[in-house]
Every structure is written in C-alpha cells, then in structure tokens.
Enzyme design. Sequence first.
Site, PDB file in Angstrom:
ATOM      1  N   GLU A   1       0.877  -1.182   0.000  1.00 55.96           N
ATOM      2  CA  GLU A   1       0.000   0.000   0.000  1.00 55.96           C
ATOM      3  C   GLU A   1       0.904   1.218   0.000  1.00 55.96           C
ATOM      4  O   GLU A   1       1.504   1.551   1.018  1.00 55.96           O
ATOM      5  CB  GLU A   1      -0.916  -0.002   1.228  1.00 55.96           C
ATOM      6  CG  GLU A   1      -1.856  -1.201   1.296  1.00 55.96           C
ATOM      7  CD  GLU A   1      -2.659  -1.419   0.036  1.00 55.96           C
ATOM      8  OE1 GLU A   1      -2.963  -0.438  -0.659  1.00 55.96           O
ATOM      9  OE2 GLU A   1      -2.956  -2.590  -0.272  1.00 55.96           O
TER      10      GLU A   1
ATOM     11  N   CYS B   1      -2.253   9.149   2.919  1.00 53.86           N
ATOM     12  CA  CYS B   1      -2.017   8.669   1.546  1.00 53.86           C
ATOM     13  C   CYS B   1      -3.159   9.034   0.610  1.00 53.86           C
ATOM     14  O   CYS B   1      -2.944   9.215  -0.579  1.00 53.86           O
ATOM     15  CB  CYS B   1      -1.796   7.162   1.553  1.00 53.86           C
ATOM     16  SG  CYS B   1      -3.142   6.266   2.347  1.00 53.86           S
TER      17      CYS B   1
HETATM   18  P1  NAD Z   1       8.566   4.960   3.942  1.00 53.51           P
HETATM   19  O1  NAD Z   1       8.483   4.358   2.596  1.00 53.51           O
HETATM   20  O2  NAD Z   1       9.693   5.844   4.258  1.00 53.51           O
HETATM   21  O3  NAD Z   1       8.597   3.810   5.064  1.00 53.51           O
HETATM   22  C1  NAD Z   1       7.593   2.827   5.177  1.00 53.51           C
HETATM   23  C2  NAD Z   1       8.089   1.717   6.090  1.00 53.51           C
HETATM   24  O4  NAD Z   1       9.148   1.026   5.433  1.00 53.51           O
HETATM   25  C3  NAD Z   1       8.690   2.200   7.412  1.00 53.51           C
HETATM   26  O5  NAD Z   1       8.473   1.242   8.405  1.00 53.51           O
HETATM   27  C4  NAD Z   1      10.152   2.276   7.104  1.00 53.51           C
HETATM   28  O6  NAD Z   1      10.931   2.205   8.264  1.00 53.51           O
HETATM   29  C5  NAD Z   1      10.309   1.035   6.247  1.00 53.51           C
HETATM   30  N1  NAD Z   1      11.466   1.019   5.363  1.00 53.51           N
HETATM   31  C6  NAD Z   1      12.142   2.048   4.807  1.00 53.51           C
HETATM   32  N2  NAD Z   1      13.162   1.577   4.042  1.00 53.51           N
HETATM   33  C7  NAD Z   1      13.115   0.227   4.111  1.00 53.51           C
HETATM   34  C8  NAD Z   1      13.872  -0.829   3.549  1.00 53.51           C
HETATM   35  N3  NAD Z   1      14.904  -0.604   2.753  1.00 53.51           N
HETATM   36  N4  NAD Z   1      13.514  -2.098   3.843  1.00 53.51           N
HETATM   37  C9  NAD Z   1      12.479  -2.351   4.651  1.00 53.51           C
HETATM   38  N5  NAD Z   1      11.711  -1.386   5.223  1.00 53.51           N
HETATM   39  C10 NAD Z   1      12.030  -0.124   4.950  1.00 53.51           C
HETATM   40  O7  NAD Z   1       7.175   5.678   4.173  1.00 53.51           O
HETATM   41  P2  NAD Z   1       6.745   6.595   5.401  1.00 53.51           P
HETATM   42  O8  NAD Z   1       7.471   7.895   5.310  1.00 53.51           O
HETATM   43  O9  NAD Z   1       6.815   5.822   6.662  1.00 53.51           O
HETATM   44  O10 NAD Z   1       5.187   6.829   5.095  1.00 53.51           O
HETATM   45  C11 NAD Z   1       4.714   7.760   4.186  1.00 53.51           C
HETATM   46  C12 NAD Z   1       4.337   7.095   2.879  1.00 53.51           C
HETATM   47  O11 NAD Z   1       3.440   6.021   3.129  1.00 53.51           O
HETATM   48  C13 NAD Z   1       3.609   8.030   1.937  1.00 53.51           C
HETATM   49  O12 NAD Z   1       4.092   7.852   0.632  1.00 53.51           O
HETATM   50  C14 NAD Z   1       2.155   7.563   2.034  1.00 53.51           C
HETATM   51  O13 NAD Z   1       1.362   7.841   0.910  1.00 53.51           O
HETATM   52  C15 NAD Z   1       2.350   6.099   2.218  1.00 53.51           C
HETATM   53  N6  NAD Z   1       1.142   5.493   2.798  1.00 53.51           N
HETATM   54  C16 NAD Z   1       0.365   4.713   1.994  1.00 53.51           C
HETATM   55  C17 NAD Z   1      -0.812   4.166   2.495  1.00 53.51           C
HETATM   56  C18 NAD Z   1      -1.706   3.335   1.624  1.00 53.51           C
HETATM   57  O14 NAD Z   1      -2.628   2.733   2.154  1.00 53.51           O
HETATM   58  N7  NAD Z   1      -1.496   3.278   0.326  1.00 53.51           N
HETATM   59  C19 NAD Z   1      -1.180   4.418   3.815  1.00 53.51           C
HETATM   60  C20 NAD Z   1      -0.361   5.216   4.618  1.00 53.51           C
HETATM   61  C21 NAD Z   1       0.809   5.758   4.087  1.00 53.51           C
END
Ligand code: NAD
Length: 478
Positions: free
Chosen positions: A250, A284
């Site tokens: 997501e 999001c």
């Molecule tokens: P992010 O991509 O920075 O991180 C998401 C998760 O992945 C965190 O737990 C982070 O620690 C982890 N992560 C980061 N790098 C990683 C790696 N190399 N390997 C494994 N895990 C890793 O996102 P964020 O800043 O936490 O959240 C914001 C984003 O999330 C926005 O783009 C938002 O649109 C999206 N989001 C989407 C939904 C949806 O339902 N589509 C819902 C909420 C947020």
Amino acid sequence: MDFGYHKLYINGELTEAAAGEKFTVVCPGTEESVADIAWASSADAEYALKSAQRGFELWSALSLKERTEWMHKLRAAVIEKQQLLRESIMYEMGKTWEGTEEDYETVINALQWYPEEMKRTRDQALPDEDNTFSHQLVSQPAGVVVAYLAWNFPLLNLGFKLGPALAAGCSLIIKPSPVSPLSAYLIGEICYEIGLPPGVVNILCGPDAEIGSNLSGSKIPRVITMIGSSATGRRVIADSATSIKKISMELGGNAPAMVFEDADLDQAVQEIAALKFGNTGQVCVSPNRIFIHKTIFNEFEEKFLEKARAVRVGFGKADKPTMGPLVNSQARERIQEMVADALEKGAEIICGGKIPDGQTRGYFYEPTVIKNVTAEMRIVKEEVFGPIATLIPFEGGEEIVEQANDTEHGLAAYLYTRDVNRIRYITEKLQFGDIMVNGFKYAIYLPHGGIKESGVGKDCSHLALDDYLVVKRITIKH
Ligand code: NAD
C-alpha cells in the site's frame, strides 16, 4: 510526558536488543524526547525470523475457534489500554487527541472483524465437465508475514496487517517506522501480558536498510507486506526477490479531486478541506490536486479559505487544536522546499505558506492554499504529504480526467458532480483504486488499495485475507 523504556517483543518475550542499542522517540509537537525503545540489529532480525517460523507452526495448527479466542483476548487487552495507546500516538506523532481515535479503533475493529470474516467459507467446489472428477479449492495460511508500517497512522496501519494475517493463520514480524514505533512496542507488551503463543507476533524496529535487507532477503517469510512510499516499495520488492514471495504493497498517492459546476459546493468544500488538513495532510488518500470548474472557482476559493483559516494549529489536549505539527523537521523542510519551488515558478499563496508566528518549538506549518500552479511544479507532480492545498481551475468537461490521471500514482480520487453520465464516464476512465463520488468512506470492511505505482494487493475487507492465504486445488477421480 515520559513513556519510559520499551523492549523488543520476539518469541513471546520482551527482550533487549542483541547489541544493547536504544533509540529515542521525539514528540513533533514539543521536540522533547518521550520514550526510549530497544533498537534492533541484524541479529535481532534473524532471531525474529526463526521465532516467527516456530510461531507459524503453532498458530496455523490452531483451529479458527482457538485463533478467534486469542484475537478476542488481545482485543480486550487493547481496549483496557485505550488511554495509554492513544496518548502514545499523540506524543510520538503529534496527532490531535481526536485524531488518535481512528488508529485505536482500527485495531479493535480488525481483531473483531477478521475472525468473523474467516468463518465465511472460502473453500469452493468446482464442476467437472465430464463428471469424472471432483475439484475442491482449499485456502491455507501462507506462512510467515513481514509487515513494514508507515508512521502516519501507527496503529491503524498495524491493525490493517495484524487482523487479516492472524485470522488467516499466519505469524508476523511487524516493523514499525522509526518515526512512530512507540505504540507498536506497546502492542508487543500487550501480546506478552496476555501470553500469546511465542513467535506468533514479533515486533522490532531498527535501521531500515539493515533490518529490511535481513527480513525481506530471508527465505523464511512467505508474505512481504508494506505501507509506505512507492520508492521504498520498489526497494523492498527488489530485496525480497531472493525467493518467490507473496507481495502486498500500500504505497504513496497523489489524489485528484474534481469539482464540477453542478456539485453540492458546500459539501465538496467541507469534505476536501477535512481530507486535506486532517492528520496535517499526512494521509495517503489526501487530495493533492484540487480541480475546480472555472464557473465556480471563485466561490469555491472563498469557501475553502474560510475552512483553512478556521483550522487551529497546535499540540496537546488542552488547546483542542484541529491540526497538529508535521512529523519531523525533514518533513517540514520538504514542504517548505515544495512551496518555494512553486513560488519560484509563479504560484500564488492565498493562505498560510509559513511557520505560524511565534512558534519556536514543534514542527508546525500553517494550513496553506496555493493557486496559479502548473504541472511542472513539485507540488503538483509529487505526493505533498502536508497541509498544502493547490486549487486548479478547469474549463470544459470530462476531459479533466486526463489531467487527473497524469501521475504515476493511482490510489484515491474524488469526484463531485450530480451528472450521472459524467459519473459513469469519469469513474470508468479514472486509474485509481479508491474512487469516491459525492462523499467518501473508508472502513475495515471496504477494500483499500492503489493501482499503478500506488501498490498491489488490498488492505481491509475480505480481499485483504487473500494476501495471507494460498489456494490449493484438490482434484479427485471418482
Ligand atoms: P517509507 O516508505 O519511508 O517507510 C515505510 C516503512 O518502510 C517504514 O516502516 C520504514 O521504516 C520502512 N522502510 C524504509 N526503508 C526500508 C527498507 N529498505 N527495507 C524495509 N523497510 C524499509 O514511508 P513513510 O514515510 O513511513 O510513510 C509515508 C508514505 O506512506 C507516503 O508515501 C504515504 O502515501 C504512504 N502510505 C500509503 C498508504 C496506503 O494505504 N497506500 C497508507 C499510509 C501511508
């Protein structure tokens, strides 16, 4: 506020990180530290993988009735800790007190709804054209799940994964974001307190690249699921390709809202403003590009400005703010850079556009409304993830759908019009997973998920269960 120190939850125990490291959680509303957590490394990730493997054997062997009893026990314990959990989210993320309710409720709803949904039979008999065989489709739990969570809804995101995975019979390793790990660690403590069988749920947080490559790259997980940005999604999919796993992602959005001349204007303004400034725009599905028919643009602008000016920015229960800070200094700097880029390219700020006067602590930013924007501006091209509304006038009719689709993302889209033919045409053409017409609704029983770079698989509803199940065909000759 001091929430103290919290350990990892692995193999049914609360444990120190193998390297003894700790990480401090800072409140975005005050810039003060509010908790310390054990900070995991590769060794802890390896331990969690083995623990989840054993946990899967235990959990998948239980009957649905037994799993349901455990999930209800966990739900009851979460309800008992409501106040603590909601406060932890308020302090780790800067949310308004009212805003924390949705997070908490999603966990308890998911723990109730998914075991019920699992009772509806998913197994199916298929007809045989020669009548010489019987064919049965049987669903089974997929295996160990690794779940990476975004920080913006710390417990809602956790509930979206925990509910369907546990109901399906999977064990999980949950890795919350380092930005808001506290409430997830508290869920680990609750699992420990109720004596959940060891390894069924494991919760740890540590450096993203290190922990991520260990967990995603291992052959133990059968499902990798994530809520986060599209860039991280692509990275996690690549890291996971050491074996064939189920993937459910997501990811980010860049939602358009389209308001036509025949729309209920007050309703459109009210809902778009609520979606835009709720959770400080860090959602999001928040509308990013607001397309308004030229004939009603001025009226929309006036009414929308009223809503933006009525937003009360602040932190804590006492002042009853309606919008909190951005989550950290990087998030605020990113917003400032996007606004500067828009101004440089000719945009006009009609409300906000700066740090509130006199605000010296906390990562606050004013609710901001911008017009005269163009497709070249970052504010239009990228996911904003902040309280910035861009108002874009359009002429003509349904062709606006092409502009709405002009993004790599495909998560949510909003349409306001009373014209039935237009609704049919535009909803057919829109390339988004969640399309909301003349109102919006998100709930545990309604599928939520994007297409294009916004993801694959679904959160919520019966469809989320499919991400945690594998289907076998059993064919028997008579
Ligand atoms: P992010 O991509 O920075 O991180 C998401 C998760 O992945 C965190 O737990 C982070 O620690 C982890 N992560 C980061 N790098 C990683 C790696 N190399 N390997 C494994 N895990 C890793 O996102 P964020 O800043 O936490 O959240 C914001 C984003 O999330 C926005 O783009 C938002 O649109 C999206 N989001 C989407 C939904 C949806 O339902 N589509 C819902 C909420 C947020």
